[in-house]
Scaffold this motif. Structure first.
Motif, PDB file in Angstrom:
ATOM      1  N   PRO A  60       0.801  -1.257  -0.067  1.00  0.00           N
ATOM      2  CA  PRO A  60      -0.116  -0.025   0.026  1.00  0.00           C
ATOM      3  C   PRO A  60       0.829   1.265  -0.068  1.00  0.00           C
ATOM      4  O   PRO A  60       2.040   1.180   0.326  1.00  0.00           O
ATOM      5  CB  PRO A  60      -0.659   0.010   1.323  1.00  0.00           C
ATOM      6  CG  PRO A  60      -0.112  -1.106   2.192  1.00  0.00           C
ATOM      7  CD  PRO A  60       0.594  -2.055   1.319  1.00  0.00           C
ATOM      8  N   ARG A  61       0.317   2.231  -0.490  1.00  0.00           N
ATOM      9  CA  ARG A  61       0.938   3.637  -0.570  1.00  0.00           C
ATOM     10  C   ARG A  61       1.345   4.108   0.857  1.00  0.00           C
ATOM     11  O   ARG A  61       2.343   4.927   0.777  1.00  0.00           O
ATOM     12  CB  ARG A  61       0.188   4.642  -1.313  1.00  0.00           C
ATOM     13  CG  ARG A  61       0.890   5.846  -1.659  1.00  0.00           C
ATOM     14  CD  ARG A  61       0.403   6.781  -2.687  1.00  0.00           C
ATOM     15  NE  ARG A  61       1.163   7.864  -3.195  1.00  0.00           N
ATOM     16  CZ  ARG A  61       0.749   8.670  -4.209  1.00  0.00           C
ATOM     17  NH1 ARG A  61      -0.210   8.271  -4.983  1.00  0.00           N
ATOM     18  NH2 ARG A  61       1.749   9.455  -4.396  1.00  0.00           N
ATOM     19  N   SER A  62       0.699   3.535   1.798  1.00  0.00           N
ATOM     20  CA  SER A  62       1.030   4.210   3.075  1.00  0.00           C
ATOM     21  C   SER A  62       2.136   3.472   3.766  1.00  0.00           C
ATOM     22  O   SER A  62       2.595   3.606   4.946  1.00  0.00           O
ATOM     23  CB  SER A  62      -0.210   3.888   4.107  1.00  0.00           C
ATOM     24  OG  SER A  62      -1.005   2.575   4.016  1.00  0.00           O
ATOM     25  N   PRO A  68       7.826   3.206   5.134  1.00  0.00           N
ATOM     26  CA  PRO A  68       7.142   3.890   3.716  1.00  0.00           C
ATOM     27  C   PRO A  68       7.326   2.936   2.766  1.00  0.00           C
ATOM     28  O   PRO A  68       8.189   1.924   2.641  1.00  0.00           O
ATOM     29  CB  PRO A  68       8.136   5.104   3.535  1.00  0.00           C
ATOM     30  CG  PRO A  68       8.937   5.324   4.990  1.00  0.00           C
ATOM     31  CD  PRO A  68       8.737   4.240   5.643  1.00  0.00           C
ATOM     32  N   ARG A  69       6.497   3.064   1.744  1.00  0.00           N
ATOM     33  CA  ARG A  69       6.315   2.005   0.566  1.00  0.00           C
ATOM     34  C   ARG A  69       7.710   1.893  -0.062  1.00  0.00           C
ATOM     35  O   ARG A  69       8.007   0.914  -0.535  1.00  0.00           O
ATOM     36  CB  ARG A  69       5.133   2.612  -0.365  1.00  0.00           C
ATOM     37  CG  ARG A  69       5.089   1.891  -1.583  1.00  0.00           C
ATOM     38  CD  ARG A  69       4.116   2.027  -2.505  1.00  0.00           C
ATOM     39  NE  ARG A  69       4.146   3.339  -2.804  1.00  0.00           N
ATOM     40  CZ  ARG A  69       3.400   3.821  -3.908  1.00  0.00           C
ATOM     41  NH1 ARG A  69       2.538   3.175  -4.659  1.00  0.00           N
ATOM     42  NH2 ARG A  69       3.556   5.184  -4.261  1.00  0.00           N
ATOM     43  N   ASP A 124       6.575  10.665  -2.765  1.00  0.00           N
ATOM     44  CA  ASP A 124       6.399  10.062  -1.488  1.00  0.00           C
ATOM     45  C   ASP A 124       7.907  10.137  -0.531  1.00  0.00           C
ATOM     46  O   ASP A 124       8.814  10.099  -1.207  1.00  0.00           O
ATOM     47  CB  ASP A 124       5.760   8.477  -1.404  1.00  0.00           C
ATOM     48  CG  ASP A 124       4.498   8.461  -1.955  1.00  0.00           C
ATOM     49  OD1 ASP A 124       3.651   9.512  -2.143  1.00  0.00           O
ATOM     50  OD2 ASP A 124       4.145   7.165  -2.387  1.00  0.00           O
TER      51      ASP A 124
END
Length: 287
Positions: A60-62, A68-69, A124
């Motif tokens: 997941p992006r989260s 972190p991804r 991100d």
């Protein structure tokens, strides 16, 4: 991954390389057999690509448990690469070629995402970012090299009428340099592409999808692989892995012109892989 998994893959490889169609298989029926096993071998050659791409889709992006991804993807990519070498699906020499392409790709990423250029960006946060580029990014380029190596072995490929190595290396260097210099002195990719067309015009790759050797122009192979990478890039940008400037507000398809860029990078990858000793033994280079 367990030794059972490695044994299963090795058995699959042996089966794929030894299978023969039923007797008296001809015409359209033979075409279907060969097309099916061509697809199976290509899918197997994409093992690294498939595992890494699955991670891209599933993480997941989260991130995961606070990591972190991009950092999770780096850890998973390292695990996959170590496993490929440990299981002898890749040799140490092949790993060296893949690492070289990893470094070449990462250097290009750093330049393209720099403040003065900003061709694309990684939005991100990640602990493993260096000069604004997450370290996992190099594995996306290394995955292309892994695919070419695996496909070469499984399809029992050999190349006829390969151009002299110094010419092939020179073209690869010009391709790479143009990714940097076109921001300053103009884009010469089509001139380089024309030179590449002339250089590889007679080059033919022979491969064995089933039990008979087939052939195709090597240039066509470069174009086809570049197209599938372009498709994968569309999926990756849709997942928000990185973004081009025109995708920051809302996602849109990657410009078709990127297809030519990826095809050029495939030529670079092929040139690196082609330096491996076992490949050199299967190439007919004019004297």
């Amino acid at each position: 991954m367990s030794s059972v998994t490695v044994t299963t893959i090795n058995r699959l490889d042996n089966w794929l390389m030894q299978i023969s169609p039923p007797e008296n298989t001809v015409g359209f029926r033979r075409f279907c057999w060969e097309f099916w096993f061509f697809g199976l071998k290509q899918a197997r050659a994409c093992l690294f690509v498939a595992l890494f791409f699955a991670a891209v889709l599933l993480v997941p992006r989260s991130g995961i448990i606070g990591l972190p991804r991009y950092d999770v993807l780096l850890i998973l990519a390292l695990i996959i690469q170590v496993w490929m070498v440990w299981s002898k699906l890749e040799t140490v020499d092949e790993l060296k070629a893949i690492c070289l392409f990893h470094l070449v790709g990462f250097a290009l990423e750093v330049f393209k995402t720099s403040g003065a250029i900003q061709s694309w960006s990684y939005p991100d946060f990640a602990y493993s970012k260096v000069f604004g580029v997450p370290l996992f990014a190099g594995f996306m380029y290394a995955a292309v090299g892994s695919y070419i190596i695996q496909s070469w072995r499984l399809m029992q490929q050999r190349v006829a009428h390969h151009p002299p190595y110094w010419m092939a290396v020179l073209v690869a260097v010009l391709i790479y340099a143009n990714f940097f210099t076109h921001h300053y002195i103009g884009d010469y990719r089509w001139y380089i592409a024309a030179a590449t067309l002339g250089l590889y015009a007679r080059t033919v790759v022979y491969f064995t999808p089933l039990d008979r050797e087939r052939s195709m122009p090597l240039l066509l192979g470069f174009i086809l692989v570049g197209f599938f990478i372009w498709l994968a890039e569309n999926i990756s940008t849709f997942m928000g892995l990185w973004s081009y400037p025109n995708q920051l507000g809302a996602w849109s398809a990657v410009h078709l012109g990127k297809w030519s860029s990826w095809s050029m990078l495939v030529i670079m990858t092929f040139t690196i892989v082609a330096q491996l000793k076992y490949v050199k033994q299967r190439i007919d280079v004019p004297r």
